[in-house]
Scaffold this active site. Structure first.
Site, short mmCIF file in Angstrom:
data_model
loop_
_atom_site.label_atom_id
_atom_site.label_comp_id
_atom_site.label_asym_id
_atom_site.label_seq_id
_atom_site.Cartn_x
_atom_site.Cartn_y
_atom_site.Cartn_z
N LYS A 185 48.99 43.53 11.53
CA LYS A 185 48.56 44.87 11.94
C LYS A 185 49.71 45.62 12.61
O LYS A 185 49.93 46.81 12.35
CB LYS A 185 47.34 44.78 12.87
CG LYS A 185 46.07 44.38 12.11
CD LYS A 185 44.93 43.92 12.99
CE LYS A 185 43.80 43.36 12.12
NZ LYS A 185 42.69 42.76 12.88
N ASP B 106 37.82 49.99 14.70
CA ASP B 106 37.14 48.93 13.96
C ASP B 106 35.74 49.35 13.51
O ASP B 106 35.11 48.68 12.69
CB ASP B 106 36.94 47.72 14.90
CG ASP B 106 37.78 46.53 14.50
OD1 ASP B 106 38.25 46.49 13.35
OD2 ASP B 106 37.96 45.64 15.35
N GLN C 22 40.92 41.85 18.80
CA GLN C 22 40.85 40.89 17.70
C GLN C 22 39.74 39.87 17.94
O GLN C 22 39.64 39.29 19.02
CB GLN C 22 42.21 40.19 17.55
CG GLN C 22 42.33 39.25 16.38
CD GLN C 22 42.26 39.96 15.02
OE1 GLN C 22 42.63 41.11 14.88
NE2 GLN C 22 41.76 39.26 14.02
N1 GUN Z 1 38.78 39.42 12.91
C1 GUN Z 1 38.75 39.33 11.56
N2 GUN Z 1 38.63 40.56 11.01
C2 GUN Z 1 38.60 41.43 12.03
C3 GUN Z 1 38.50 42.85 12.11
O1 GUN Z 1 38.42 43.58 11.12
N3 GUN Z 1 38.50 43.37 13.37
C4 GUN Z 1 38.57 42.61 14.46
N4 GUN Z 1 38.56 43.22 15.65
N5 GUN Z 1 38.67 41.30 14.44
C5 GUN Z 1 38.68 40.72 13.22
#
Ligand code: GUN
Length: 284
Positions: free
Chosen positions: A52, A119, A96
């Site tokens: 990211k 998100d 995350q």
């Molecule tokens: N863990 C796996 N995929 C995601 C996501 O799209 N967002 C977040 N915050 N955590 C994740």
């Protein structure tokens, strides 16, 4: 049969964002900033957070990765989120997941400012999607809709879609987006009887179950478009999806691979949501 290469589509989206960020730079404006919070040292999460951060850099956006101790208290984590909410230089906030077991992810998500919730997990944004209002939509579902559009599947009137999986992050929101595009949608999950029979009726099959190569050729309608959200590590160390790609591909009109399918689209939709959050904040 067509393979829908998410990595290539992601480059298109990123090129567009890069141009927008370049234009901001030329005008001497503040640039969009994404804050990513990583709690603990889960290797998969570390790798996702890195990708990211790299994606932000690749389009010229700024990234602030905040790594917190795995034994941080719930209160201290909530305090951090509040700090990011209040910081005018932060546009998007992503915590995350999964969080270490002693922490309550739900109350952390609830603490994120819905206008920074890139998100799309805050109940305000989930509710906006449910009721057809503007808001942040989770990144994987957005990426899936972009992939469908790339094969000419935009207005889905008359099409049946089956979504395997009912998570807040993928299954539920993608079902709503498909329905918004006029598809007739069924959600199935691990407790659905005759799941393969229901899937085999689908013109569009979206699979997000987290089960290695679960979907075989007999689950798939001739000419279906198959979107595989799964990322599973096989015993040999290689990645595979929830769909048995080799078994299924000849039957499909189009199918996404794993890797280089949905994954790269998710990351670029996160950037796109961050740019949108930036626009909202600049408008004030
Ligand atoms: N863990 C796996 N995929 C995601 C996501 O799209 N967002 C977040 N915050 N955590 C994740």
């Amino acid at each position: 049969m067509e393979i829908i290469w998410g990595n290539q589509l992601a480059e298109e989206v990123k090129a567009d964002l890069r141009q927008k960020v370049d234009a901001l730079k030329e005008q001497g404006k503040r640039l969009p900033v994404l804050a990513v919070v990583l709690v603990g040292d889960n290797p998969a999460s570390q790798s996702y957070v890195r990708s990211k951060a790299n994606a932000c850099i690749s389009v010229g956006m700024e990234n602030k990765t905040i790594v917190l101790d795995g034994d941080i208290s719930q209160e201290a984590l909530l305090e951090k989120v509040k700090e990011l909410n209040a910081d005018p230089n932060i546009d998007g906030i992503l915590v995350q997941l999964p969080l270490p077991k002693h922490l309550d992810a739900d109350s952390v998500i609830m603490a994120i400012d819905p206008n920074k919730d890139v998100d799309g997990l805050h109940p305000v944004n989930a509710g906006n999607l449910l009721t057809g209002r503007d808001g942040f939509v989770p990144c994987t579902p957005l990426g899936i809709m972009y992939m469908l559009k790339s094969v000419g599947y935009e207005d889905l009137a008359g099409k049946t879609a089956v979504v395997c999986g009912r998570s807040n992050l993928v299954g539920k929101p993608v079902a709503l987006l498909l329905q918004n595009q006029n598809a007739t949608v069924t959600i199935v999950h691990s407790k659905t009887p005759h799941i393969e029979e229901i899937c085999s009726q689908a013109d569009i099959l979206v699979v997000a179950m987290g089960k290695e190569k679960m979907v075989k050729a007999n689950w798939v309608k001739e000419g279906a478009v198959v979107i595989d959200v799964g990322i599973n590590r096989m015993e040999n160390g290689k990645l595979c999806g929830d769909v048995d790609f080799e078994d299924v591909k000849a039957k499909t009109k189009a199918i996404t691979p794993v890797p280089k399918g949905v994954g790269p689209m998710t990351v670029c939709m996160l950037l796109s949501n961050t740019y949108r959050a930036y626009q909202i904040h600049e408008r004030g």
